[in-house]
Design a protein around this motif. Sequence first.
Motif, short mmCIF file in Angstrom:
data_model
loop_
_atom_site.label_atom_id
_atom_site.label_comp_id
_atom_site.label_asym_id
_atom_site.label_seq_id
_atom_site.Cartn_x
_atom_site.Cartn_y
_atom_site.Cartn_z
N MET A 227 41.85 37.33 32.92
CA MET A 227 41.93 36.20 33.78
C MET A 227 43.62 36.14 34.60
O MET A 227 43.83 35.70 35.41
CB MET A 227 41.31 34.97 33.46
N HIS A 228 44.30 35.68 33.45
CA HIS A 228 45.63 35.36 33.83
C HIS A 228 46.40 36.23 34.38
O HIS A 228 47.14 36.25 35.31
CB HIS A 228 46.09 35.11 32.33
N ARG A 229 46.15 37.41 34.00
CA ARG A 229 46.70 38.88 34.74
C ARG A 229 46.14 38.86 35.90
O ARG A 229 47.21 39.10 37.07
CB ARG A 229 46.40 40.18 33.98
N GLU A 230 44.93 38.74 36.36
CA GLU A 230 44.55 38.88 37.88
C GLU A 230 45.03 37.89 38.58
O GLU A 230 45.38 37.86 39.80
CB GLU A 230 42.81 38.57 37.61
N ARG A 231 45.12 36.40 38.05
CA ARG A 231 45.97 35.36 38.88
C ARG A 231 47.08 35.74 39.29
O ARG A 231 47.69 35.59 40.25
CB ARG A 231 45.94 34.31 37.89
N LEU A 232 48.15 36.57 38.24
CA LEU A 232 49.55 36.77 38.39
C LEU A 232 49.40 37.81 39.51
O LEU A 232 50.37 37.83 40.16
CB LEU A 232 50.18 37.39 37.28
N LEU A 233 48.45 38.69 39.63
CA LEU A 233 48.60 39.70 40.41
C LEU A 233 48.15 39.31 41.85
O LEU A 233 48.07 39.88 42.91
CB LEU A 233 47.68 40.90 40.21
N GLY A 234 47.78 38.09 42.03
CA GLY A 234 47.37 37.29 43.14
C GLY A 234 45.89 37.59 43.41
O GLY A 234 45.74 37.23 45.01
N HIS A 235 45.17 38.06 42.56
CA HIS A 235 43.83 38.21 43.05
C HIS A 235 42.98 37.00 42.95
O HIS A 235 43.44 36.10 42.08
CB HIS A 235 43.14 39.22 42.25
N PRO A 236 41.92 36.97 43.78
CA PRO A 236 41.14 35.65 43.37
C PRO A 236 40.50 35.73 42.12
O PRO A 236 40.24 36.86 41.82
CB PRO A 236 40.14 35.67 44.64
N VAL A 237 40.12 34.40 41.30
CA VAL A 237 39.76 34.55 40.23
C VAL A 237 38.45 33.65 40.18
O VAL A 237 38.22 32.80 41.00
CB VAL A 237 40.63 34.32 38.90
N PRO A 238 37.40 34.04 39.47
CA PRO A 238 36.19 32.83 39.33
C PRO A 238 36.67 31.21 39.26
O PRO A 238 37.30 31.00 38.27
CB PRO A 238 35.44 33.46 38.05
N ALA A 239 35.80 30.56 39.95
CA ALA A 239 36.23 29.12 40.00
C ALA A 239 35.54 28.66 38.49
O ALA A 239 36.11 27.64 37.68
CB ALA A 239 35.31 28.65 41.08
N ARG A 240 34.63 29.39 37.99
CA ARG A 240 34.17 28.87 36.59
C ARG A 240 33.86 30.06 35.84
O ARG A 240 33.43 30.87 36.53
CB ARG A 240 32.96 28.13 37.02
N LEU A 241 34.46 30.10 34.67
CA LEU A 241 34.03 31.13 33.61
C LEU A 241 33.19 30.67 32.50
O LEU A 241 33.78 29.78 31.82
CB LEU A 241 35.37 31.59 33.41
N ASP A 242 32.08 31.17 32.30
CA ASP A 242 31.49 30.83 30.89
C ASP A 242 31.38 32.13 30.07
O ASP A 242 31.13 33.18 30.47
CB ASP A 242 29.94 30.17 31.24
N ILE A 243 31.96 31.81 28.77
CA ILE A 243 32.09 32.92 27.80
C ILE A 243 31.07 32.51 26.60
O ILE A 243 31.13 31.47 26.09
CB ILE A 243 33.71 33.01 27.30
N GLY A 244 30.25 33.44 26.47
CA GLY A 244 29.36 33.05 25.35
C GLY A 244 29.08 34.16 24.18
O GLY A 244 29.83 35.12 24.59
N ALA A 245 28.26 33.92 23.48
CA ALA A 245 28.11 35.03 22.26
C ALA A 245 26.65 35.37 22.17
O ALA A 245 25.76 34.47 22.39
CB ALA A 245 28.61 34.73 21.12
N MET A 246 26.33 36.39 21.80
CA MET A 246 24.88 37.00 21.57
C MET A 246 24.77 36.61 20.11
O MET A 246 25.68 36.95 19.15
CB MET A 246 24.58 38.30 21.83
#
Length: 747
Positions: free
Chosen positions: A584-603
């Motif tokens: 996410m951080h990298r994409e932001r640095l590259l200037g790409h739009p990133v998800p407004a909300r990110l949910d990270i879960g586990a199975m």
Amino acid sequence: MPERSESDSRKLLRRLRDVLGAQSKGQERLDRITHLIADSMQTEVCSIYLFRDPETLELCATEGLKPEAVHQTRMKLGEGLVGRVARTNTPVNTADAPGEKGFRYMPETGEELFSSFLGVPIQRVGEKLGVLVVQSKTARQYSDDEIYALEVVAMVLAEMTELGAFTSDEDGMRALHRQPVMFRGSTGQEGAAEGNVWLHEPRVVVTNPVADDPLTEIDRIREAVGKLRVSVDDLLSAASLDKEQKQVLEAYRMFANSRGWLRRMEEDIHSGLSAEAAVEKEQSAARARLEQVPDAYLRDRLHDLDDLSNRLLRILTGQGADTGAEMPENPVLVARNIGPAELLDYGRKLRGVVLEEGSVGSHAAIVARALAIPLVIHARKITTEALNGDHILVDGDQGIAHLRPEETVARAFRDKIAMQAEAQKRYASLRALPATTLCGTTVSLQMNAGLMADLPSLENSGADGVGLFRTELQFLVRNKMPQRAELAALYARVIDAARGRRVAFRTLDIGSDKVLPYMKPNDEPNPAMGWRAIRVGLDKPGVLRMQMQALIRASGERPLTVMFPFVSEFSEFQQARSHVLREMHRERLLGHPVPARLDIGAMLETPSLAYAPKAFFDLADFVSIGGNDLKQFFFAADRENERVRRRYDMLNLTFLDFLQGIIARCAASGTPLSFCGEDAGRPIEALALVALGLRSLSMRPASIGPVKALLRRVNIAQARAVIDDARRRGDESARPALMDWLATQGT
Ligand code: PEP
Ligand code: MG
């Protein structure tokens, strides 16, 4: 090899061919053939027994036994010496038949006069068709030459039986490939379908079993074997072969280059067979051996030889997948096995699929599920029985296929299909309604997906979202690793199709049974508990990271939900999560739009995670129970093993108590919890899960209707009380009590 009187054998076959070629009725032909064989082999008796039905042999013609026994004398498969030949698919040769174990005395035939007996199977590549017998008064063993000659004749009879040369509609004999046959296999995907057989690999029909000119036939077989060798070499030089594929092809090459194989076929040709019949004769012999070797490795090799023989036959006859035959209407695919990519190619055209092999978790089964095509697996020998265009009923619920069914069976089956269609209509009318119980509890019903073919179901099923998107399927159906841009485009289509509904993308779950065709497979003693899923993702994070980049790019600014499969301890979740955050951080640095909300879960698929520290439940944005794996590890019962996979009930109260513990832990930390194993799609299981406290279930799209219909007519507190009572009584499973209770509830 013993010296053989080749010209005698050829002479006999030529005479045989003349008889077969002449215009006459089936019985007349049989009578003339027995006469001819007895005469040329100089024995007093020659008899032909054919199968009346799959279990019964009938004396159909004889020279030397009492004529009144014809069509009267019958025996079961395995009964008497004739039955033994048929059961074992191997010759019986004895100088003292009455003294032989298993001899059955049949007074109506007068055969007690004949001491020596030689019987050989009439079979065509594993299909039992009958038995050919010669007998004589003098006590003697038949020589190897005589056995061989009789086998060659039996081979020709087999081809002609297959072509219907001996049956007519009047004599009540089993006309091949015309009788109804039922195949009892297992369920691969539920559902019922009626249609017409489409063979993935059509049977090769040999119309010329006897040949006049052995030299031409030898040239033909040599040329065909040469082409076969080249084609196997070409396959072997393909770049993207895994170890197993290579091994199989190496075995092919070994057989293709085997002098013994070619020599045996050439000998058959010298005895008067055509090149095609010679291939089939050796193939039949290999099949007979196949049925008898207990060693799995050897069996695999004999399978290879079988495949290779089919290839050779196709080269010789020019018949093959591209025969130009038209696919029938409502095609039902019949095959020994099929890969996921090939099945996807057929796509939704198919009404049903019936396989001889396969397994519930196989990729083909996963694809059949995604396409909602009824699938029956383990239908033994169906490819030998079925012909293109045959009428077939596929009962995916029972795991049964009816080939060429009687009209009464077809009628009953159509009633069943009509009832299912009726039920589907009822479910469709619920599509826009919520899954709200009588007591006012609303449950979110979501769907499991993994292929583009699943997307239309998002609208049709009324799912609230995608609770499990199995990303590995896109990797499994290709023959090379997909590129990031390709994946991003695909995920974007999924998110578009969801129109704002949540899609839980599960990162790659490979390993175990899911082996990518282009990745080196690992030889693991127990792959289900081996290097799989998030374990691979963490040890080799390149693919995980590439997948995350694709997901972030596909989402743009839209919300993104990801979950990791098979997390067994907290630290694994932490590490996987930090990979995502880094991307996410990298994409932001590259200037790409990133998800407004990110949910990270586990199975939660291993019991250990149920006991993870509280910090895990606090950190996870959500938990999804992967009931298929969790159940297999809870009961230590392999989900792929037919012998044990149904042995333990999900409604077993120990398992329900265990689930209850997980629900309590999630509730304590306010972590949203859902259940996405197959059991969520079974109405009674779904009811139990809701009664325990789950409010989000993810299932196959086709299950949403039935589950919703049930939930809408029950009171959850009452269902809960039924389970609690069952526990207090010490019942093993809550199922009987729930079923009894449901029977008292209105529809
Ligand atoms: C599960 O294990 O329940 C699950 C949903 O994952 P899969 O069936 O893909 O292993
Ligand atoms: Mg799983």
